[in-house]
Design an enzyme around this catalytic site. Sequence first.
Site, PDB file in Angstrom:
ATOM      1  N   GLU A  78       0.817  -1.203   0.000  1.00 32.08           N
ATOM      2  CA  GLU A  78       0.000   0.000   0.000  1.00 32.08           C
ATOM      3  C   GLU A  78       0.863   1.270   0.000  1.00 32.08           C
ATOM      4  O   GLU A  78       0.551   2.238  -0.677  1.00 32.08           O
ATOM      5  CB  GLU A  78      -0.898  -0.031   1.251  1.00 32.08           C
ATOM      6  CG  GLU A  78      -1.899   1.086   1.353  1.00 32.08           C
ATOM      7  CD  GLU A  78      -3.121   0.902   0.459  1.00 32.08           C
ATOM      8  OE1 GLU A  78      -3.122  -0.046  -0.356  1.00 32.08           O
ATOM      9  OE2 GLU A  78      -4.050   1.713   0.578  1.00 32.08           O
ATOM     10  N   ASP A  79       1.944   1.266   0.756  1.00 30.38           N
ATOM     11  CA  ASP A  79       2.644   2.520   1.034  1.00 30.38           C
ATOM     12  C   ASP A  79       4.007   2.686   0.374  1.00 30.38           C
ATOM     13  O   ASP A  79       4.620   3.741   0.497  1.00 30.38           O
ATOM     14  CB  ASP A  79       2.839   2.680   2.558  1.00 30.38           C
ATOM     15  CG  ASP A  79       1.522   2.915   3.270  1.00 30.38           C
ATOM     16  OD1 ASP A  79       0.517   3.151   2.581  1.00 30.38           O
ATOM     17  OD2 ASP A  79       1.495   2.864   4.508  1.00 30.38           O
TER      18      ASP A  79
END
Length: 513
Positions: A78-79
Amino acid sequence: MATEPSVKDITKLLDNTSNEDIELITRAFNYAKKAHDGYTRYSGEPYFNHVFETAKILAELQAGPSTISAGLLHDVIEDTNITAEDIKKEFGKEILFLIEGVTKLGKLRYHGRDRYIESLRKLFVAMSQDIRVLIIKLCDRLHNMRTLEFVPKHKQLRIANETMKVYAQLAYRLGIRKISRELEDLSFKYIEPVHYNDALKIVKQKNKEALEKLEKFRKSVQKALFLEGITTAKTDYRMKHLHSFYRKLERKDFDADNIYDTLALRVYVPTISDCYRALGIIHSTWRPLPGRIKDYIAFPKPNGYKSLHTTIFTGDGSIVEIQIRTPEMHREAEYGIASHAIYKNPTTGNIENKNLLWIKSLLPAMAKLEEDNDNVIQAKEIPNWIRDMAELQSGAVQEEFAQNMSADFFQKRLFVFTPKGDVVDLPIDSTPIDFAYAIHSDIGDHLASARIGGKMVSLDKKLKNGDIVEIQTNKNSKPSAKWINIAKTSMAKKHIKDALGKNPGVKINPRIK
Ligand code: MN
């Protein structure tokens, strides 16, 4: 700043580990550290600290090596620039499955609409597909709540509400009391700051007076048991957590003197028969309060909790609750579903089998629990979708059941979202027409067009799980006769008939209070 995080801080929390376990966790540790390098949190500390702390909480729960590794890696896709393909290559399918599950759950949001809350909880369970996904998500949220003070003010309340209503509830229903208690208290502080401070003040005051006496009493109990031959008993005490203390205070008309269990003495003995013997020894030494003896060993609470409870006069003017249990009961009471062997030793690659046991153990726990004045928790109406699963389970060959489990659930239920992320659950094969009427009869009656994931769709389009459905209304739009056959829910059909004038009358929408 504290010392540099080390992989040993995680592995030393585990009761037993093999060399392969340590090797895997170390690889995940180093990979995550590198991936998050240069990123920071609201608090200004390195982003890696968050996943490191998440992994530590998982290790305290005695999670398996794959689960802990997924905990370390849960935010990389996600990051950071890392892709699913990278993870699969480096760590395999199972860990990728766990990370993707956690990422998916992160997209579900509670927006303070209570009429969808039970659906949202169900959706969390259904979407997790594997109990380990849900547990990682709970640990992730726990660390986020521990550091909520650094998050911008306008976000704090929404997150705290979501934690109280969704995460703390799920942890509780899964029997992971250690996490549910902390999540409740952390949210309580942000949702009701005044009440939180009141509770804190009263508890501090009460405990200051009581702790010294309790310590003396603890030694007397230990001695009494020893003299009667129970030589291996261990004792300690627990403090009631603030949120449940405050709720009890409300029920007792704010008379704090009337609450006897802010502090409770715990007695741990090796076997079940030792529990009853210890109770006998205690009752023959100190006078018990009538009506407060609870045998949760013979009659466990619906969430599986086991213990003997009694409340006694100590003789020095105080009244103390005593909880007697085996160490095994204690582990269950604190860690619930997370303490089950199946979760500790996942057989690699065979996720379905774990699913089976997970859903099975959920059956009693997911019943609505209600606490009455006497602290007796009773199961109230088991939701239909749980009952469906239970019925499916009887007679079905275990493995077959496991294979059908996830499919069957989604064959009956459909969870879709409003653009704001509210969850609407509908029967399978529902259409945008059903969705519109489920939101509000006026929206259905003036439905002009629908989009799914931003794309225009026809009104007879069958919705799929996870669709984000957006409805455009127009005050001149009216239902057409064709809609009756397209709609799946009886509620939509009824409204359409009403609007067509075949059945004129007052419009009723049961979903609107
Ligand atoms: Mn996270």
